[in-house]
Design a protein around this motif. Structure first.
Motif, PDB file in Angstrom:
ATOM      1  N   SER A  87       1.078  -1.429  -0.202  1.00 15.55           N
ATOM      2  CA  SER A  87       0.236   0.102   0.174  1.00 15.55           C
ATOM      3  C   SER A  87       0.714   0.755   0.179  1.00 15.55           C
ATOM      4  O   SER A  87       0.674   2.312  -0.477  1.00 15.55           O
ATOM      5  CB  SER A  87      -1.210  -0.191   1.132  1.00 15.55           C
ATOM      6  OG  SER A  87      -0.274  -0.119   2.764  1.00 15.55           O
ATOM      7  N   ASN A  88       2.226   1.217   0.732  1.00 18.43           N
ATOM      8  CA  ASN A  88       2.656   2.048   0.779  1.00 18.43           C
ATOM      9  C   ASN A  88       4.244   2.397  -1.144  1.00 18.43           C
ATOM     10  O   ASN A  88       3.315   3.744  -1.234  1.00 18.43           O
ATOM     11  CB  ASN A  88       4.235   1.903   1.979  1.00 18.43           C
ATOM     12  CG  ASN A  88       5.437   3.273   2.129  1.00 18.43           C
ATOM     13  OD1 ASN A  88       5.717   3.444   0.982  1.00 18.43           O
ATOM     14  ND2 ASN A  88       5.135   4.057   3.382  1.00 18.43           N
ATOM     15  N   SER A 123      -1.557   5.750   2.713  1.00 17.31           N
ATOM     16  CA  SER A 123      -1.375   4.376   3.083  1.00 17.31           C
ATOM     17  C   SER A 123      -1.668   4.166   4.157  1.00 17.31           C
ATOM     18  O   SER A 123      -2.789   3.199   5.014  1.00 17.31           O
ATOM     19  CB  SER A 123       0.277   3.637   3.067  1.00 17.31           C
ATOM     20  OG  SER A 123       0.399   1.928   3.510  1.00 17.31           O
ATOM     21  N   GLY A 124      -1.136   5.285   4.831  1.00 14.26           N
ATOM     22  CA  GLY A 124      -1.284   5.123   7.004  1.00 14.26           C
ATOM     23  C   GLY A 124      -2.626   5.706   6.995  1.00 14.26           C
ATOM     24  O   GLY A 124      -3.367   4.941   7.636  1.00 14.26           O
ATOM     25  N   TYR A 133      -6.610   3.527   7.874  1.00 12.65           N
ATOM     26  CA  TYR A 133      -7.099   3.533   9.839  1.00 12.65           C
ATOM     27  C   TYR A 133      -8.420   3.587   9.281  1.00 12.65           C
ATOM     28  O   TYR A 133      -8.920   3.343   9.165  1.00 12.65           O
ATOM     29  CB  TYR A 133      -6.728   4.866   9.788  1.00 12.65           C
ATOM     30  CG  TYR A 133      -7.534   5.593  11.297  1.00 12.65           C
ATOM     31  CD1 TYR A 133      -6.618   5.432  12.131  1.00 12.65           C
ATOM     32  CD2 TYR A 133      -8.000   6.846  10.626  1.00 12.65           C
ATOM     33  CE1 TYR A 133      -7.384   6.299  13.673  1.00 12.65           C
ATOM     34  CE2 TYR A 133      -8.653   6.621  12.296  1.00 12.65           C
ATOM     35  CZ  TYR A 133      -8.528   6.327  13.054  1.00 12.65           C
ATOM     36  OH  TYR A 133      -9.331   7.307  14.400  1.00 12.65           O
ATOM     37  N   LYS A 134      -8.816   4.554   7.958  1.00 14.52           N
ATOM     38  CA  LYS A 134      -9.847   4.517   7.341  1.00 14.52           C
ATOM     39  C   LYS A 134     -10.464   3.105   6.778  1.00 14.52           C
ATOM     40  O   LYS A 134     -11.894   2.141   7.092  1.00 14.52           O
ATOM     41  CB  LYS A 134     -10.330   5.175   5.703  1.00 14.52           C
ATOM     42  CG  LYS A 134     -10.727   6.252   5.554  1.00 14.52           C
ATOM     43  CD  LYS A 134     -10.703   6.723   4.779  1.00 14.52           C
ATOM     44  CE  LYS A 134      -9.969   6.583   3.532  1.00 14.52           C
ATOM     45  NZ  LYS A 134     -10.941   6.961   2.434  1.00 14.52           N
ATOM     46  N   ALA A 135      -9.164   1.673   6.453  1.00 13.70           N
ATOM     47  CA  ALA A 135     -10.228   0.705   6.115  1.00 13.70           C
ATOM     48  C   ALA A 135     -10.617   0.033   7.488  1.00 13.70           C
ATOM     49  O   ALA A 135     -11.510  -1.077   7.569  1.00 13.70           O
ATOM     50  CB  ALA A 135      -8.715  -0.271   5.560  1.00 13.70           C
ATOM     51  N   LEU A 152       1.730   9.200  13.502  1.00 11.06           N
ATOM     52  CA  LEU A 152       2.071   9.349  11.982  1.00 11.06           C
ATOM     53  C   LEU A 152       3.280  10.300  11.583  1.00 11.06           C
ATOM     54  O   LEU A 152       4.296  10.087  11.190  1.00 11.06           O
ATOM     55  CB  LEU A 152       0.740   9.834  10.832  1.00 11.06           C
ATOM     56  CG  LEU A 152       1.150  10.199   9.134  1.00 11.06           C
ATOM     57  CD1 LEU A 152       1.056   8.477   8.499  1.00 11.06           C
ATOM     58  CD2 LEU A 152       0.339  11.101   8.490  1.00 11.06           C
ATOM     59  N   LEU A 153       3.101  11.639  11.805  1.00 12.02           N
ATOM     60  CA  LEU A 153       4.088  13.063  12.069  1.00 12.02           C
ATOM     61  C   LEU A 153       5.255  11.811  13.546  1.00 12.02           C
ATOM     62  O   LEU A 153       6.359  12.478  12.291  1.00 12.02           O
ATOM     63  CB  LEU A 153       3.510  13.519  12.780  1.00 12.02           C
ATOM     64  CG  LEU A 153       3.527  14.722  11.496  1.00 12.02           C
ATOM     65  CD1 LEU A 153       1.794  14.686  10.923  1.00 12.02           C
ATOM     66  CD2 LEU A 153       2.559  16.249  12.163  1.00 12.02           C
ATOM     67  N   SER A 154       5.030  11.765  14.051  1.00 13.05           N
ATOM     68  CA  SER A 154       6.382  11.592  14.591  1.00 13.05           C
ATOM     69  C   SER A 154       7.147  10.407  13.757  1.00 13.05           C
ATOM     70  O   SER A 154       8.644  10.269  14.572  1.00 13.05           O
ATOM     71  CB  SER A 154       6.168  10.856  16.089  1.00 13.05           C
ATOM     72  OG  SER A 154       7.207  10.020  16.583  1.00 13.05           O
ATOM     73  N   ASN A 155       6.773   9.373  13.041  1.00 10.62           N
ATOM     74  CA  ASN A 155       7.425   8.619  12.124  1.00 10.62           C
ATOM     75  C   ASN A 155       8.179   9.001  10.867  1.00 10.62           C
ATOM     76  O   ASN A 155       9.396   8.796  10.809  1.00 10.62           O
ATOM     77  CB  ASN A 155       6.673   7.135  11.888  1.00 10.62           C
ATOM     78  CG  ASN A 155       6.020   6.294  12.823  1.00 10.62           C
ATOM     79  OD1 ASN A 155       6.283   5.691  14.090  1.00 10.62           O
ATOM     80  ND2 ASN A 155       4.581   5.475  13.149  1.00 10.62           N
ATOM     81  N   MET A 156       7.598  10.307  10.581  1.00  5.96           N
ATOM     82  CA  MET A 156       8.072  10.608   9.845  1.00  5.96           C
ATOM     83  C   MET A 156       9.593  11.830  10.493  1.00  5.96           C
ATOM     84  O   MET A 156      10.464  11.707   9.362  1.00  5.96           O
ATOM     85  CB  MET A 156       6.437  11.975   9.548  1.00  5.96           C
ATOM     86  CG  MET A 156       7.414  12.235   7.882  1.00  5.96           C
ATOM     87  SD  MET A 156       6.602  13.314   7.429  1.00  5.96           S
ATOM     88  CE  MET A 156       4.849  12.595   7.135  1.00  5.96           C
ATOM     89  N   ASP A 157       8.656  12.084  11.778  1.00  4.05           N
ATOM     90  CA  ASP A 157      10.489  12.911  11.762  1.00  4.05           C
ATOM     91  C   ASP A 157      11.447  11.655  12.296  1.00  4.05           C
ATOM     92  O   ASP A 157      12.422  12.586  11.583  1.00  4.05           O
ATOM     93  CB  ASP A 157       9.703  13.022  13.475  1.00  4.05           C
ATOM     94  CG  ASP A 157      10.396  14.439  14.394  1.00  4.05           C
ATOM     95  OD1 ASP A 157      11.559  14.708  13.483  1.00  4.05           O
ATOM     96  OD2 ASP A 157      10.581  14.207  15.348  1.00  4.05           O
TER      97      ASP A 157
END
Length: 587
Positions: free
Chosen positions: A247-248, A256-257, A261-263, A471-476
């Motif tokens: 998905s990514n 993807s994230g 979440y919606k799924a 989501l943002l923490s992982n991107m950080d």
């Protein structure tokens, strides 16, 4: 003396069981005895000794080696480790096509619509007769697939049902994919004519399109009486696996994230409607681009009702080594998983949805990020050539780090590339692109479209919504491990200067935009400002890590000449391992 006699008798039965399983006993038993029919009978004998010791005030003895043995039996039975069967839905489709065409001359399974396939497969599940025939010569692939299911039946008969509890269907795209697996289980005797199944059938939804359709697929599937009987025979629990990797690769990190979440929200509603208990199986990888990151945060950030007392997650090889090679560290990690599962199950309200404005904003951000990601990876002419030239994708294929080739087909198309080498390649060149690309341009475009809300709204969204915060923490963390200067050296491996500048220039612009947007929303001045321990750890690793990248670039130049040297390839492989170890969650 009574305990000595009891233990001698138990050991005699255990030795006979080992002989039946073709395992050598450590020592000969005192006398002969019948083998255990199942591990439950063995456990019952040990339980009898335990209760006797407790009733005679010998709890100290009961809580010693006997307690550890009883716990080991709970975990390992006679099978040691449970294994999952897993196969791509396309393989099952080809197998079923051959079986149906041979059993029903004149019918073409491949030409049938989805509704026609569902009707035919449910009829096969109701039928007591076998679909296969000894008088038909099937292809090697079909023979091999049938052999796998029959061997699973042998394992069940020999070691117990817990030896192989799951049959996972990867790339699930429709109801027929799961019914095909059910028919194959029936052919092996693992699914009876009454609908009682010895194995769970688990769909794996991977691409963005499949994640969007998964709730409708499961709704229709659970409404089919033949399949519902199968689920009821498994305790009324249906497991669903969600894929983070493809998905990514298909839609980028943000989309993807969000689609995952919606799924989950859609699946929760469907399963509540049908009165079936949902167990989610998260196919998380080691890297953030494949669902990695702190396990506690990931579990707690699930939508209300998604965990509900149980959760399955995958742990990759490199993560297993770092988390569980030490007993104390392993125990701490298991406690973290248990704590997060309890908190997500008991403390999060199931019915309270996130702020509607947040959901709408996330939908818009996802669409913008998806457009930016697809625009680069799938719609930019020459991107495939750039990727194969500027990364170590070719050299990664020479490493013994996986059981599968880098691509599903003999092409260089991104669609056919497996997710692990895709993410791993971008980590090696220090761009970590699958973990952030598209976010910066999405935020910039969203702020322009919503001047009345601006970054302040996104900052509130970050502070109040665990999903967005995670989501943002992982991107950080991902961006802190990237290094644009080093990545530019890998870009120089692309011979076409115009192509190099066109694509790397876009990546460079998006990298700066993503960092600026991330820091603005988090209210930080630098990356990892909120995680000083990790910041210090990464900073201390860079002096050892960066030289390996420079060495790797030079070795790649030499290896890609017309006369490659095996020693140079060996050097590249060593740098790949070193960089991976330094970055840690890289693939």
């Amino acid at each position: 003396e009574p305990y000595r006699l009891a233990v001698s008798g138990i050991y005699a039965r255990l030795a006979a069981t080992a002989t039946r399983l073709e395992i050598d006993s450590v020592r000969a038993p005192v006398g002969e005895a019948e083998p255990y029919d199942s591990v439950h009978a063995f456990k019952a004998d040990l339980d009898a000794i335990h209760h006797s010791l407790v009733s005679t005030n010998a709890v100290v003895i009961a809580r010693g080696r006997l307690r550890r043995l009883r716990r080991a039996i709970d975990c390992f039975g006679f099978h040691l480790a449970s294994l999952d069967m897993r196969q791509n839905s396309a393989v099952h489709e080809r197998t079923m096509t051959e079986l149906i065409d041979a059993a029903h001359p004149g019918k073409s399974y491949a030409a049938m619509t989805e509704d026609q396939r569902v009707a035919l497969l449910t009829a096969e599940l109701r039928s007591a007769r076998p679909l296969t025939s000894l008088f038909v010569k099937y292809s090697d692939e079909t023979v091999g697939e049938l052999a796998v299911f029959r061997q699973a039946a042998v394992a069940h008969a020999t070691y117990g049902a817990r030896s192989i509890p799951q049959c996972i269907i990867s790339m699930t795209k429709g109801v027929s994919d799961l019914l095909e697996a059910a028919v194959l289980l029936k052919e092996a005797g693992l699914l009876g004519p009454t609908g009682r199944s010895a194995i769970n059938i688990v769909p794996l939804f991977e691409t963005i399109e499949d994640l969007q359709a998964c709730a409708k697929i499961m709704d229709r599937l659970l409404g089919i009486p033949e399949y519902r009987r199968l689920v009821d025979s498994r305790g009324g629990v249906q497991e669903v696996m969600l894929g983070y990797s493809d998905s990514n690769k298909d839609g980028g990190f943000v989309t993807s994230g969000w689609e995952l979440y919606k799924a989950e929200i859609g699946l929760i509603e469907v399963f509540e409607h049908h009165g079936v208990r949902l167990r989610l199986f998260h196919g998380r990888g080691g890297s953030v681009g494949r669902g990695g990151g702190p396990s506690y945060d990931a579990i707690v950030a699930q939508p209300g009702g998604a965990v509900n007392g149980q959760i399955r997650i995958t742990e990759q090889g490199e993560i297993i080594t770092s988390k569980y090679s030490n007993r104390e560290v392993g125990r701490n990690n298991l406690e973290i998983l248990a704590a997060a599962t309890l908190e997500a199950s008991l403390l999060q309200p199931k019915r309270v949805a996130p702020n509607a404005d947040y959901l709408e904003a996330m939908e818009q951000l996802s669409a913008l990020a998806f457009k930016a990601y697809r625009g680069l990876v799938y719609e930019t002419e020459g991107f495939v050539e750039y990727f194969w030239a500027s990364t170590v994708i070719n050299e990664i294929a020479t490493l013994n780090i996986g059981s599968r080739p880098a691509s599903r087909k003999k092409t260089k198309a991104i669609e056919d590339l497996r997710a692990i080498p895709w993410v791993f390649s971008w980590a090696q060149c220090r761009l970590m692109l699958p973990g952030w690309y598209g976010f910066g341009s999405a935020v910039e475009a969203w702020v322009v479209q919503h001047p009345d809300k601006g970054v302040a709204f996104l900052r509130a969204m970050y502070q109040e919504w665990p999903f967005f915060r995670t989501l943002l923490s992982n991107m950080d963390m991902v961006l802190s491990k990237s290094a644009l200067g080093i990545a530019s050296r890998y870009a120089e491996l692309v011979q076409d200067e115009e192509l190099r500048e066109k694509i790397f220039g876009r990546i460079r612009t998006e990298w700066h935009a993503s960092i600026d947007s991330l820091l603005a929303i988090m209210g930080h001045d630098r990356l990892l400002q909120g995680n000083p321990l990790l910041e210090r750890s990464i900073r201390h690793r860079f002096p050892y890590l960066d030289p390996l990248n420079h060495v790797q670039v030079q070795l790649l130049r030499e290896h890609r000449t017309h006369d490659p040297d095996e020693q140079v390839l060996r050097g590249i492989q060593l740098t790949i391992n070193g960089i991976s170890a330094g970055l840690r969650n890289s693939g």
